[in-house]
Scaffold this motif. Sequence first.
Motif, PDB file in Angstrom:
ATOM      1  N   THR A 213      -7.117  -0.252  -5.637  1.00  0.00           N
ATOM      2  CA  THR A 213      -7.533   1.013  -6.251  1.00  0.00           C
ATOM      3  C   THR A 213      -6.736   2.125  -5.571  1.00  0.00           C
ATOM      4  N   GLY A 214      -6.880   3.341  -6.102  1.00  0.00           N
ATOM      5  CA  GLY A 214      -6.134   4.428  -5.474  1.00  0.00           C
ATOM      6  C   GLY A 214      -6.689   5.776  -5.881  1.00  0.00           C
ATOM      7  N   PHE A 215      -6.297   6.794  -5.131  1.00  0.00           N
ATOM      8  CA  PHE A 215      -6.633   8.150  -5.569  1.00  0.00           C
ATOM      9  C   PHE A 215      -5.370   8.989  -5.612  1.00  0.00           C
ATOM     10  N   ALA A 216      -5.434  10.062  -6.422  1.00  0.00           N
ATOM     11  CA  ALA A 216      -4.297  10.972  -6.536  1.00  0.00           C
ATOM     12  C   ALA A 216      -4.831  12.388  -6.614  1.00  0.00           C
ATOM     13  N   PHE A 217      -3.995  13.331  -6.192  1.00  0.00           N
ATOM     14  CA  PHE A 217      -4.367  14.736  -6.352  1.00  0.00           C
ATOM     15  C   PHE A 217      -3.109  15.531  -6.617  1.00  0.00           C
ATOM     16  N   GLY A 218      -3.287  16.719  -7.208  1.00  0.00           N
ATOM     17  CA  GLY A 218      -2.154  17.610  -7.430  1.00  0.00           C
ATOM     18  C   GLY A 218      -2.585  19.023  -7.089  1.00  0.00           C
ATOM     19  N   MET A 219      -1.881  19.623  -6.132  1.00  0.00           N
ATOM     20  CA  MET A 219      -2.293  20.957  -5.684  1.00  0.00           C
ATOM     21  C   MET A 219      -1.151  21.961  -5.834  1.00  0.00           C
ATOM     22  N   GLY A 220      -1.530  23.248  -5.859  1.00  0.00           N
ATOM     23  CA  GLY A 220      -0.538  24.309  -6.016  1.00  0.00           C
ATOM     24  C   GLY A 220      -0.352  25.068  -4.717  1.00  0.00           C
ATOM     25  N   PRO A 221       0.727  24.785  -4.001  1.00  0.00           N
ATOM     26  CA  PRO A 221       0.910  25.424  -2.688  1.00  0.00           C
ATOM     27  C   PRO A 221       1.044  26.943  -2.760  1.00  0.00           C
ATOM     28  N   GLN A 222       1.645  27.453  -3.842  1.00  0.00           N
ATOM     29  CA  GLN A 222       1.774  28.914  -3.935  1.00  0.00           C
ATOM     30  C   GLN A 222       0.396  29.552  -4.027  1.00  0.00           C
ATOM     31  N   ARG A 223      -0.467  28.911  -4.802  1.00  0.00           N
ATOM     32  CA  ARG A 223      -1.846  29.366  -4.941  1.00  0.00           C
ATOM     33  C   ARG A 223      -2.530  29.427  -3.567  1.00  0.00           C
ATOM     34  N   MET A 224      -2.251  28.413  -2.762  1.00  0.00           N
ATOM     35  CA  MET A 224      -2.890  28.376  -1.442  1.00  0.00           C
ATOM     36  C   MET A 224      -2.413  29.513  -0.554  1.00  0.00           C
TER      37      MET A 224
ATOM     38  N   VAL B  49      -7.008   6.818  -9.428  1.00  0.00           N
ATOM     39  CA  VAL B  49      -5.876   6.471 -10.303  1.00  0.00           C
ATOM     40  C   VAL B  49      -6.348   5.543 -11.433  1.00  0.00           C
ATOM     41  N   HIS B  50      -6.006   5.930 -12.659  1.00  0.00           N
ATOM     42  CA  HIS B  50      -6.433   5.160 -13.831  1.00  0.00           C
ATOM     43  C   HIS B  50      -5.808   3.764 -13.809  1.00  0.00           C
ATOM     44  N   PRO B  51      -6.574   2.730 -14.188  1.00  0.00           N
ATOM     45  CA  PRO B  51      -6.022   1.358 -14.175  1.00  0.00           C
ATOM     46  C   PRO B  51      -4.714   1.244 -14.961  1.00  0.00           C
ATOM     47  N   ASN B  52      -4.608   1.967 -16.063  1.00  0.00           N
ATOM     48  CA  ASN B  52      -3.356   1.886 -16.841  1.00  0.00           C
ATOM     49  C   ASN B  52      -2.150   2.405 -16.052  1.00  0.00           C
ATOM     50  N   VAL B  53      -2.393   3.412 -15.211  1.00  0.00           N
ATOM     51  CA  VAL B  53      -1.302   3.952 -14.391  1.00  0.00           C
ATOM     52  C   VAL B  53      -0.916   2.936 -13.321  1.00  0.00           C
ATOM     53  N   LEU B  54      -1.925   2.325 -12.695  1.00  0.00           N
ATOM     54  CA  LEU B  54      -1.634   1.293 -11.691  1.00  0.00           C
ATOM     55  C   LEU B  54      -0.810   0.169 -12.323  1.00  0.00           C
TER      56      LEU B  54
ATOM     57  N   VAL C 225       2.198  19.991  -5.080  1.00  0.00           N
ATOM     58  CA  VAL C 225       2.268  18.875  -4.139  1.00  0.00           C
ATOM     59  C   VAL C 225       1.302  17.817  -4.644  1.00  0.00           C
ATOM     60  N   GLU C 226       1.862  16.684  -5.038  1.00  0.00           N
ATOM     61  CA  GLU C 226       1.087  15.550  -5.526  1.00  0.00           C
ATOM     62  C   GLU C 226       0.741  14.679  -4.323  1.00  0.00           C
ATOM     63  N   GLY C 227      -0.413  14.039  -4.370  1.00  0.00           N
ATOM     64  CA  GLY C 227      -0.734  13.059  -3.329  1.00  0.00           C
ATOM     65  C   GLY C 227      -1.086  11.750  -4.004  1.00  0.00           C
ATOM     66  N   LEU C 228      -0.745  10.635  -3.367  1.00  0.00           N
ATOM     67  CA  LEU C 228      -1.059   9.331  -3.954  1.00  0.00           C
ATOM     68  C   LEU C 228      -1.336   8.328  -2.848  1.00  0.00           C
ATOM     69  N   VAL C 229      -2.511   7.693  -2.958  1.00  0.00           N
ATOM     70  CA  VAL C 229      -2.875   6.646  -1.997  1.00  0.00           C
ATOM     71  C   VAL C 229      -3.314   5.432  -2.797  1.00  0.00           C
ATOM     72  N   VAL C 230      -2.711   4.287  -2.534  1.00  0.00           N
ATOM     73  CA  VAL C 230      -3.074   3.062  -3.253  1.00  0.00           C
ATOM     74  C   VAL C 230      -3.190   1.929  -2.239  1.00  0.00           C
ATOM     75  N   GLY C 231      -4.241   1.136  -2.418  1.00  0.00           N
ATOM     76  CA  GLY C 231      -4.409  -0.015  -1.526  1.00  0.00           C
ATOM     77  C   GLY C 231      -5.721  -0.705  -1.832  1.00  0.00           C
ATOM     78  N   GLU C 232      -6.012  -1.747  -1.081  1.00  0.00           N
ATOM     79  CA  GLU C 232      -7.269  -2.452  -1.308  1.00  0.00           C
ATOM     80  C   GLU C 232      -8.426  -1.601  -0.802  1.00  0.00           C
TER      81      GLU C 232
ATOM     82  N   PRO D  92       0.832  -1.210   0.000  1.00  0.00           N
ATOM     83  CA  PRO D  92       0.000   0.000   0.000  1.00  0.00           C
ATOM     84  C   PRO D  92       0.870   1.265   0.000  1.00  0.00           C
ATOM     85  N   VAL D  93       0.307   2.343  -0.564  1.00  0.00           N
ATOM     86  CA  VAL D  93       1.051   3.598  -0.724  1.00  0.00           C
ATOM     87  C   VAL D  93       0.259   4.732  -0.091  1.00  0.00           C
ATOM     88  N   ARG D  94       0.937   5.606   0.631  1.00  0.00           N
ATOM     89  CA  ARG D  94       0.290   6.844   1.091  1.00  0.00           C
ATOM     90  C   ARG D  94       1.372   7.919   1.187  1.00  0.00           C
ATOM     91  N   VAL D  95       1.544   8.652   0.089  1.00  0.00           N
ATOM     92  CA  VAL D  95       2.649   9.626   0.031  1.00  0.00           C
ATOM     93  C   VAL D  95       2.167  10.972  -0.520  1.00  0.00           C
TER      94      VAL D  95
END
Length: 344
Positions: free
Chosen positions: A309-320, A293-298, A216-223, A190-193
């Motif tokens: 399965t997993g989820f991902a996000f990409g945020m802009g810290p300067q914007r925040m 996360v798209h199956p092809n990426v997994l 800042v990208e986020g990625l979580v993968v696991g059952e 499993p991934v949580r980064v």
Amino acid sequence: MPTAVDELTSLESTGLAELQHCGDEASLRSWNAKYFGDKGAMKAALAVIGKVPKEERAAYGQEANRVKVALESAYEALFERAKEAAMLAGLSADPLDVSLPGRVVRRGKLHPATQILREIYAVFADMGFQVYRSREIESDEFNFELLNMPAHHPARDMWDTFFTETPGQVLRTHTSPGQIHVLREFAPNPVRVILPGMCYRNEAISTRSEIQFLQVEGLVVGEGVTMADLKGTLTAFARRMFGEERQIRIRSSYFPFTEPSIEVDIDWPKDDPNRDRLTKGTGWLEILGAGMVHPNVLRAGGYDPDQVTGFAFGMGPQRMLMLKRAIDDIRLFWGNDLRFLQQF
Ligand code: PHE
């Protein structure tokens, strides 16, 4: 006629008498040179021992040693005293004023971009995310292909890319290629980064876009990871960053590497006078792109999309930070203007 031993005794008394007249360190030093220097009287007296008549020689030797020790210790005692007197005189003539204010040491500060990054790390650290760093120069394969964008895929137009002189090597246009590096390193666990870092796009520079910016990208993968987990994570994040009362709004969107894809807005406080300007009158502000996360990426990362399965996000810290502190020009970040930087 005085014997050699008598001469030693008178050397002692003249030496001691002269010593009494030495009032300071300097005169003591020259006395010392006169008696104990290379050409000094004491040295000379010791050197002549061979010329002293045999029957007197033993007595002469003994006396010479006694006189030497007597002169030496008298000198040392006086020298110590003179040193101390000089120090005391110095202290009372030129007293040390400990009441003077110290010199101010100017303290450096962290750059505002570093500050907001660390705030973001702290929030995600509390949710169990590790920070993972990946490279800023990526291959075309990692920046696009493995993220489900083959050559000539029209979605590549979303990222106006800087190419290097090495064919196939680009400045990363987003932190998403880091997803592939993480997946390949962690598979099948499993991934949580989160993956923070600089990104580059060939954009026209304006108050809202720069050719170089942080993500800042986020990625979580696991059952069993679901969209509800993504929503919960982002809501918790937005509330920690922007305040307990904040709502998030999810709009559907499109990214080749997530399916479904969303964009996330946060509501802006109604009592903030900048609300209309910052939200273009809507009351909502986009803070990130995300999705499952798209199956092809997994698969590209070495995972089986039927198992995890997993989820991902990409945020802009300067914007925040711009939102939090009402900064109206993104170019201020890398402009190195102290009038801006010192406000943080
Ligand atoms: N990489 C996307 C961008 O730069 C953001 C994103 C990251 C979207 C992860 C979905 C998932 O715009």
